[in-house]
Design a protein around this motif. Structure first.
Motif, PDB file in Angstrom:
ATOM      1  N   THR A 273      70.760 -20.212  60.382  1.00  0.00           N
ATOM      2  CA  THR A 273      69.365 -20.663  59.801  1.00  0.00           C
ATOM      3  C   THR A 273      68.922 -19.802  58.861  1.00  0.00           C
ATOM      4  OG1 THR A 273      67.763 -19.833  61.330  1.00  0.00           O
ATOM      5  CG2 THR A 273      68.827 -22.097  61.797  1.00  0.00           C
TER       6      THR A 273
ATOM      7  N   ARG B 147      43.609  -6.519  45.324  1.00  0.00           N
ATOM      8  CA  ARG B 147      43.434  -5.324  46.227  1.00  0.00           C
ATOM      9  C   ARG B 147      44.285  -4.184  45.669  1.00  0.00           C
ATOM     10  NH1 ARG B 147      46.566  -8.600  50.388  1.00  0.00           N
ATOM     11  NH2 ARG B 147      48.457  -7.667  50.240  1.00  0.00           N
TER      12      ARG B 147
ATOM     13  N   ARG C  28      71.015 -16.773  63.259  1.00  0.00           N
ATOM     14  CA  ARG C  28      72.218 -16.654  62.492  1.00  0.00           C
ATOM     15  C   ARG C  28      73.539 -17.272  63.291  1.00  0.00           C
ATOM     16  NH1 ARG C  28      70.618 -15.137  56.585  1.00  0.00           N
ATOM     17  NH2 ARG C  28      68.533 -15.196  57.141  1.00  0.00           N
TER      18      ARG C  28
ATOM     19  N   ARG D  10      68.101 -17.371  52.226  1.00  0.00           N
ATOM     20  CA  ARG D  10      67.066 -17.350  51.277  1.00  0.00           C
ATOM     21  C   ARG D  10      67.192 -18.116  50.133  1.00  0.00           C
ATOM     22  NH1 ARG D  10      65.698 -15.385  55.745  1.00  0.00           N
ATOM     23  NH2 ARG D  10      64.645 -13.587  55.863  1.00  0.00           N
TER      24      ARG D  10
ATOM     25  N   THR E  66      58.420 -19.370  61.802  1.00  0.00           N
ATOM     26  CA  THR E  66      59.024 -18.071  61.510  1.00  0.00           C
ATOM     27  C   THR E  66      59.663 -17.595  62.858  1.00  0.00           C
ATOM     28  OG1 THR E  66      57.413 -16.749  61.317  1.00  0.00           O
ATOM     29  CG2 THR E  66      58.399 -17.444  59.223  1.00  0.00           C
TER      30      THR E  66
ATOM     31  N   HIS F 289      60.278 -17.131  52.880  1.00  0.00           N
ATOM     32  CA  HIS F 289      59.901 -17.805  54.178  1.00  0.00           C
ATOM     33  C   HIS F 289      59.461 -19.105  54.104  1.00  0.00           C
ATOM     34  CE1 HIS F 289      61.590 -13.870  55.618  1.00  0.00           C
ATOM     35  NE2 HIS F 289      60.739 -13.342  54.885  1.00  0.00           N
ATOM     36  N   SER F 290      57.988 -19.248  54.791  1.00  0.00           N
ATOM     37  CA  SER F 290      57.205 -20.455  54.737  1.00  0.00           C
ATOM     38  C   SER F 290      56.568 -20.675  53.423  1.00  0.00           C
ATOM     39  CB  SER F 290      56.348 -20.489  56.008  1.00  0.00           C
ATOM     40  OG  SER F 290      55.291 -19.463  55.820  1.00  0.00           O
ATOM     41  N   ARG F 291      56.292 -19.735  52.633  1.00  0.00           N
ATOM     42  CA  ARG F 291      55.397 -19.775  51.506  1.00  0.00           C
ATOM     43  C   ARG F 291      56.086 -20.591  50.190  1.00  0.00           C
ATOM     44  NH1 ARG F 291      54.299 -13.261  50.759  1.00  0.00           N
ATOM     45  NH2 ARG F 291      55.039 -12.933  52.858  1.00  0.00           N
TER      46      ARG F 291
ATOM     47  N   ASN G 162      63.318 -23.200  63.046  1.00  0.00           N
ATOM     48  CA  ASN G 162      62.983 -22.488  64.302  1.00  0.00           C
ATOM     49  C   ASN G 162      62.760 -23.379  65.461  1.00  0.00           C
ATOM     50  OD1 ASN G 162      63.845 -19.973  63.888  1.00  0.00           O
ATOM     51  ND2 ASN G 162      62.166 -19.810  62.256  1.00  0.00           N
TER      52      ASN G 162
ATOM     53  N   THR H 124      43.636 -12.210  50.593  1.00  0.00           N
ATOM     54  CA  THR H 124      43.666 -11.738  49.340  1.00  0.00           C
ATOM     55  C   THR H 124      45.166 -11.800  48.825  1.00  0.00           C
ATOM     56  OG1 THR H 124      43.918  -9.490  49.745  1.00  0.00           O
ATOM     57  CG2 THR H 124      41.603 -10.460  49.074  1.00  0.00           C
TER      58      THR H 124
ATOM     59  N   GLY I 208      48.805 -12.457  57.921  1.00  0.00           N
ATOM     60  CA  GLY I 208      50.017 -12.363  56.956  1.00  0.00           C
ATOM     61  C   GLY I 208      51.448 -12.961  57.583  1.00  0.00           C
ATOM     62  N   SER I 209      51.116 -13.685  58.638  1.00  0.00           N
ATOM     63  CA  SER I 209      52.389 -14.333  59.208  1.00  0.00           C
ATOM     64  C   SER I 209      52.196 -15.925  59.477  1.00  0.00           C
ATOM     65  CB  SER I 209      52.805 -13.781  60.367  1.00  0.00           C
ATOM     66  OG  SER I 209      53.993 -13.839  61.141  1.00  0.00           O
ATOM     67  N   ASN I 210      53.350 -16.225  59.665  1.00  0.00           N
ATOM     68  CA  ASN I 210      53.265 -17.890  59.986  1.00  0.00           C
ATOM     69  C   ASN I 210      54.204 -18.286  61.091  1.00  0.00           C
ATOM     70  OD1 ASN I 210      52.715 -20.639  59.940  1.00  0.00           O
ATOM     71  ND2 ASN I 210      53.687 -20.931  58.031  1.00  0.00           N
TER      72      ASN I 210
ATOM     73  N   GLU J  71      41.911  -7.388  53.311  1.00  0.00           N
ATOM     74  CA  GLU J  71      42.425  -7.535  54.817  1.00  0.00           C
ATOM     75  C   GLU J  71      41.822  -6.117  55.314  1.00  0.00           C
ATOM     76  OE1 GLU J  71      44.053  -8.540  52.093  1.00  0.00           O
ATOM     77  OE2 GLU J  71      44.833 -10.441  52.859  1.00  0.00           O
TER      78      GLU J  71
ATOM     79  N   GLU K 164      55.390 -10.724  57.534  1.00  0.00           N
ATOM     80  CA  GLU K 164      56.049 -10.151  56.296  1.00  0.00           C
ATOM     81  C   GLU K 164      55.196  -9.845  55.134  1.00  0.00           C
ATOM     82  OE1 GLU K 164      58.742  -8.762  53.444  1.00  0.00           O
ATOM     83  OE2 GLU K 164      57.349 -10.275  53.014  1.00  0.00           O
TER      84      GLU K 164
ATOM     85  N   ASP L 249      44.969 -15.692  56.475  1.00  0.00           N
ATOM     86  CA  ASP L 249      46.045 -15.999  55.563  1.00  0.00           C
ATOM     87  C   ASP L 249      45.348 -16.724  54.294  1.00  0.00           C
ATOM     88  OD1 ASP L 249      48.321 -17.871  54.551  1.00  0.00           O
ATOM     89  OD2 ASP L 249      49.366 -17.511  56.353  1.00  0.00           O
TER      90      ASP L 249
HETATM   91  N1  LIG Z   1      65.258 -19.030  61.584  1.00  0.00           N
HETATM   92  C1  LIG Z   1      64.813 -18.086  60.815  1.00  0.00           C
HETATM   93  N2  LIG Z   1      63.763 -17.737  61.236  1.00  0.00           N
HETATM   94  C2  LIG Z   1      63.524 -16.453  60.417  1.00  0.00           C
HETATM   95  C3  LIG Z   1      64.407 -15.800  59.453  1.00  0.00           C
HETATM   96  C4  LIG Z   1      65.453 -16.389  59.329  1.00  0.00           C
HETATM   97  O1  LIG Z   1      66.289 -15.974  58.502  1.00  0.00           O
HETATM   98  N3  LIG Z   1      65.785 -17.590  60.010  1.00  0.00           N
HETATM   99  N4  LIG Z   1      64.007 -14.443  58.984  1.00  0.00           N
HETATM  100  C5  LIG Z   1      62.875 -13.886  59.720  1.00  0.00           C
HETATM  101  C6  LIG Z   1      62.385 -12.718  58.671  1.00  0.00           C
HETATM  102  S1  LIG Z   1      63.524 -11.442  58.188  1.00  0.00           S
HETATM  103  C7  LIG Z   1      60.966 -12.543  58.780  1.00  0.00           C
HETATM  104  S2  LIG Z   1      60.586 -11.161  57.888  1.00  0.00           S
HETATM  105  C8  LIG Z   1      59.991 -13.356  59.256  1.00  0.00           C
HETATM  106  C9  LIG Z   1      58.773 -13.701  58.167  1.00  0.00           C
HETATM  107  O2  LIG Z   1      57.869 -14.428  58.831  1.00  0.00           O
HETATM  108  P1  LIG Z   1      56.479 -14.299  58.387  1.00  0.00           P
HETATM  109  O3  LIG Z   1      55.734 -12.855  58.603  1.00  0.00           O
HETATM  110  O4  LIG Z   1      55.727 -15.200  59.358  1.00  0.00           O
HETATM  111  O5  LIG Z   1      56.525 -14.854  56.913  1.00  0.00           O
HETATM  112  P2  LIG Z   1      55.955 -15.877  56.255  1.00  0.00           P
HETATM  113  O6  LIG Z   1      56.231 -17.372  56.375  1.00  0.00           O
HETATM  114  O7  LIG Z   1      56.136 -15.486  54.554  1.00  0.00           O
HETATM  115  O8  LIG Z   1      54.206 -15.930  56.441  1.00  0.00           O
HETATM  116  C10 LIG Z   1      53.518 -15.019  55.745  1.00  0.00           C
HETATM  117  C11 LIG Z   1      52.072 -15.750  55.715  1.00  0.00           C
HETATM  118  O9  LIG Z   1      51.249 -14.754  55.196  1.00  0.00           O
HETATM  119  C12 LIG Z   1      50.425 -15.335  54.034  1.00  0.00           C
HETATM  120  N5  LIG Z   1      50.307 -14.367  53.114  1.00  0.00           N
HETATM  121  C13 LIG Z   1      51.104 -14.065  52.196  1.00  0.00           C
HETATM  122  N6  LIG Z   1      50.529 -13.024  51.415  1.00  0.00           N
HETATM  123  C14 LIG Z   1      49.226 -12.617  52.196  1.00  0.00           C
HETATM  124  C15 LIG Z   1      48.508 -11.603  52.050  1.00  0.00           C
HETATM  125  O10 LIG Z   1      48.349 -10.851  51.152  1.00  0.00           O
HETATM  126  N7  LIG Z   1      47.270 -11.383  52.846  1.00  0.00           N
HETATM  127  C16 LIG Z   1      47.180 -12.575  53.949  1.00  0.00           C
HETATM  128  N8  LIG Z   1      46.263 -12.376  54.605  1.00  0.00           N
HETATM  129  N9  LIG Z   1      48.021 -13.454  54.125  1.00  0.00           N
HETATM  130  C17 LIG Z   1      49.030 -13.506  53.269  1.00  0.00           C
HETATM  131  C18 LIG Z   1      51.322 -16.454  53.566  1.00  0.00           C
HETATM  132  O11 LIG Z   1      50.676 -17.666  53.114  1.00  0.00           O
HETATM  133  C19 LIG Z   1      52.116 -16.833  54.964  1.00  0.00           C
HETATM  134  O12 LIG Z   1      51.479 -18.150  55.566  1.00  0.00           O
HETATM  135  O13 LIG Z   1      60.695 -14.632  59.320  1.00  0.00           O
HETATM  136  C20 LIG Z   1      61.737 -14.691  60.192  1.00  0.00           C
HETATM  137  N10 LIG Z   1      62.139 -15.976  60.653  1.00  0.00           N
END
Ligand SMILES: Nc1nc2c(c(=O)[nH]1)N[C@H]1C(S)=C(S)[C@@H](COP(=O)(O)OP(=O)(O)OC[C@H]3O[C@@H](n4cnc5c(=O)[nH]c(N)nc54)[C@H](O)[C@@H]3O)O[C@H]1N2
Ligand SMILES: Nc1nc2c(c(=O)[nH]1)N[C@H]1C(S)=C(S)[C@@H](COP(=O)(O)OP(=O)(O)OC[C@H]3O[C@@H](n4cnc5c(=O)[nH]c(N)nc54)[C@H](O)[C@@H]3O)O[C@H]1N2
Ligand code: SF4
Ligand SMILES: [Mo]
Length: 679
Positions: A568, A428, A670, A571, A385, A577-579, A652, A423, A379-381, A458, A103, A406
């Motif tokens: 689940t 940036r 959901r 928001r 998620t 999300h996990s932040r 999850n 960053t 940029g994902s965890n 990045e 995300e 991250d």
């Molecule tokens: N059970 C359940 N699971 C879900 C959802 C739900 O409704 N229910 N929703 C889903 C949806 S819609 C989405 S979009 C996903 C999102 O899932 P993810 O993409 O995994 O989202 P985040 O947990 O926000 O993880 C983003 C990570 O990037 C890091 N980060 C933040 N900004 C930056 C940056 O600028 N640069 C870098 N390098 N890292 C950065 C953060 O510290 C964080 O660890 O989750 C999904 N998962």
């Protein structure tokens, strides 16, 4: 005071940033910004806390054989990554590496660079948060009306928030929604929860999670039966209306009440309000995508809006083409293998030229359809998620090589071999876009306001690996500025010109009913109620309703043991999300200890002898978690709700990566069946 843009979410709020000696002291809203007009949310204002958080990663790190971390130089990190990526390519083929942006990469420059790297390296396994976000409803709308429209709230007379709660998820949109309501617009909310917004609604359709498709067909049934639809529009601009009439014939209010739990009188009232308060629009949220029947649900909702003729008109659902920037996609790329997910979800993978990440664990653990050996996640965890985390954890453990970029040591980063510190937006340059109060499209350049001391850009990181691998031809730029400047070439602007336009550049003026000139962007040039594209791929060409894969109606035996329907991930404003659980002003925002909770109705609590705040166990077929109970009339006795993103109570663990939506491959986060035990 420097002017900037908060790009933490797609709100892109204008901000004024106090910077002294390369240090950000404060962030506040920029009242002159033409779109956000001074609005910021608590997350944007907490940017300084994020930048200077004690636990922010500040150096590349390498894990040794014993699992201990060692700081290494950036150059050393690049060398190791280049060496490993070369090894994977030579020994298992390029497709054995997957590159994923989460995300944090959505609408950010680096996600385009990561894809470009994947293309140059030769792996079809490029994936993004789009594996479980946005793209399912985008594709469903593309196949129905040619594009995913966006609601013009300000001028609307009836706003439908369908599994969408912008109060928490896109707070900047509430300005326009409130303005419309103050001007007499009706509000309909479709949500299993009595949210703050649902309590303000004229009609709240409080449904069983996952039954949205049946509700949409029920609303269409009434609109057709009472002849409330736009006959001229339907006649001239749709195909398949007669088949729709047939499909919804038996979706009578009594039947729809039985499926959805929404009282039939409310269904009738909702349909009449939507049809009689013109123009209206529907905003479908993530809730309708994260279902095993999400794609067809999104189609049904799109069709409900279209037969009212609410398409591409002021106050309706407007169609805005994205800014015409130069593309980062490489041309004529050939891969040795299809992306993972192509055989299961061919339309999704073909439409987005990407893999479906929700089944990566099968590729890693079972070599299905071929071995996946390495991953680069930026940029994902995923551990918090992605669906069915117990399996995913095993899969990530089994990888030969995992790179994570991250800002913090997340549960996913802990599993990596190499971690690169990233960053934050104002460290940036970033391209943003939005729609101003006249409906005109704006594209702008969010400036870099400080030089990051801890993080590495990045885009620079991706470019450095590419160059290390001899792929400089695909990355000809010498700096981030040059790479961003390239994207503006197509609109005839330079990097400097864009930087000087604090409030962006108007690339398009709003125009109504563009379809009257060239038709809709579908094969028939009309709204495709009946989709031949779906038919050709072996899917149902009509927006049929299937019960969720797990539900009290579809899996009756399972429901006896696991009687509650769980949704689940709804928001909270202060988290993303996990932040941000580590950011004091956000985690303590409600001035109480914020922890993971399961929301249950007082009837369930009484039956199970659970008091508010008691610890309970929630269990699905995949796993179980322990968390506190929040007893509230806001949810129905049949339903439970848990937010996601908590390390200690990871929603999850419960979710499913097997019963994915058959067209998009999205996970049914959901609508799951669970049981609850008091501890
Ligand atoms: N059970 C359940 N699971 C879900 C959802 C739900 O409704 N229910 N929703 C889903 C949806 S819609 C989405 S979009 C996903 C999102 O899932 P993810 O993409 O995994 O989202 P985040 O947990 O926000 O993880 C983003 C990570 O990037 C890091 N980060 C933040 N900004 C930056 C940056 O600028 N640069 C870098 N390098 N890292 C950065 C953060 O510290 C964080 O660890 O989750 C999904 N998962
Ligand atoms: N503060 C904050 N903002 C965010 C995010 C975040 O994590 N935090 N994430 C961003 C991302 S990536 C996304 S995708 C968007 C998502 O933003 P939204 O689309 O608004 O999604 P949610 O708030 O997760 O869910 C909206 C509503 O759906 C309801 N719901 C749950 N299950 C069902 C169901 O089966 N049917 C229906 N009709 N409703 C249901 C929930 O009760 C909730 O009130 O938010 C974005 N904005
Ligand atoms: S809503 Fe909040 S996080 Fe999103 S852009 Fe605006 S200030 Fe930033
Ligand atoms: Mo999302």
């Amino acid at each position: 005071m420097a002017k900037g843009i908060c790009t933490l979410c797609s709100g892109n709020c204008g901000i004024e940033v106090m910077v002294e000696d390369n240090k950000v002291l404060s962030v506040k809203g920029d009242k002159e910004h033409p779109i956000s007009k001074g609005f910021t949310c608590p997350k944007g204002r907490a940017l300084p806390e994020m930048l200077y958080a004690k636990d922010r990663l500040s150096c590349p790190m390498k894990k040794d054989e014993n699992g201990n971390w060692h700081e290494i130089s950036y150059e050393e990190a690049i060398d190791i990554i280049v060496e490993k990526f070369t090894y994977l390519k030579e020994n298992f083929g390029s497709e054995s590496l997957a590159v994923h942006t989460g995300e944090a990469g959505v609408r950010k420059q680096f996600s385009g660079h990561v894809r470009r790297f994947g293309q140059a390296y030769g792996t079809p396994n490029q994936s993004s948060a789009g594996s479980h976000c946005h793209l399912s409803k985008e594709m469903a709308n593309k196949m129905t009306v040619g594009v995913l429209p966006s609601a013009d709230y300000k001028n609307s007379k009836c706003i439908v928030l369908w599994g969408y709660n912008p109060m928490n998820s896109r707070p900047s949109q509430m300005m326009d929604i409130n303005k419309a309501i103050n001007n007499g617009a009706k509000l309909i909310v479709v949500d299993p929860q009595k949210t703050y917004t649902a309590k303000r609604a004229d009609v709240h359709l409080q449904l069983r999670p996952g039954t949205d498709g049946a509700l949409a067909l029920g609303l269409i049934h009434i609109i057709i039966e009472e002849e409330l639809y736009d006959k001229d529009f339907v006649e001239e601009w749709t195909v398949g209306f007669d088949k729709l009439v047939e499909l919804v014939k038996d979706y009578i209010p009594e039947k729809v009440e039985k499926i959805t739990d929404v009282p039939k009188e409310l269904i009738v009232e909702g349909a009449r309000i939507f049809a009689n308060n013109k123009p209206g629009n529907i905003s479908p949220g993530i809730a309708i995508e994260l279902l095993s029947n999400g794609f067809q649900t999104a189609r049904a909702i799109s069709i409900l809006q279209a037969i009212m003729g609410y398409i591409d008109i002021i106050g309706g659902a407007t169609m805005s083409p994205p800014p015409p920037l130069s593309s980062l996609e490489l041309e004529n790329v050939k891969y040795n293998r299809e992306p993972i997910g192509k055989s299961e979800y061919p339309l999704f993978c073909a439409n987005y030229n990407s893999a479906q990440a929700n089944i990566f664990s099968d590729a890693i653990l079972e070599d299905k359809p071929y071995p996946l050996k390495g991953m680069m996640i930026i940029g994902s965890n995923p551990i918090l998620t992605w669906p069915n985390v117990n399996k995913l954890r095993e899969a990530l453990k089994a990888l030969d090589f995992l790179v994570v970029m991250d800002n913090f040591m997340t549960e996913t980063a802990k599993m990596a071999d190499i971690i690169i510190p990233g960053t934050f937006p104002i460290e940036r340059y970033e391209i943003w876009n939005g729609v101003d109060s006249s409906g005109d499209g704006i594209v702008g350049l969010a400036p870099k306001l400080i030089e990051s001391k801890q993080g590495i850009s990045e885009c620079k990181f991706i470019s450095d690996i590419a160059k290390g691998m001899g792929l400089e031809e695909a990355f000809p730029w010498n700096s981030d500025e040059e790479a961003i400047g390239y994207r503006f070439q197509k609109i005839g602007k330079t990097f400097e010109e864009m930087l000087n336009m604090n409030y962006g550049y108007k690339y398009r003026t709003f125009e109504e009913k563009k379809y009257t000139k060239n038709g809709f962007n579908t094969p028939s040039k009309k709204v495709e109620i009946y989709s031949t594209t779906l038919e050709k791929s072996g899917y149902d060409p009509l927006p049929i309703y299937n019960e969720p894969a797990e539900s009290p109606l579809s899996t009756k035996e399972l429901a006896e043991e696991y009687p509650l329907v769980l949704s689940t991930g709804a928001r909270y404003l202060q988290y993303y999300h996990s932040r941000y659980r580590n950011i004091e002003s956000l985690n303590g925002y409600k001035s109480q200890e914020e922890v993971a909770k399961v929301k249950i109705n007082p009837q369930i609590a009484e039956r199970k002898k659970i008091k508010d705040g008691d610890m309970v166990k929630v269990e699905s077929l995949r796993g179980s978690i322990k968390l506190k109970a929040e007893i509230t009339e806001d949810v129905l006795p049949t339903t439970a709700l848990i937010s996601h993103g908590w390390n200690d109570a990871n929603a999850n663990e419960l979710t499913d990566n097997e019963n994915l939506d058959p067209i998009s491959g999205f996970p049914p986060d959901r609508a799951l069946l669970v049981k609850l035990t008091s501890l």
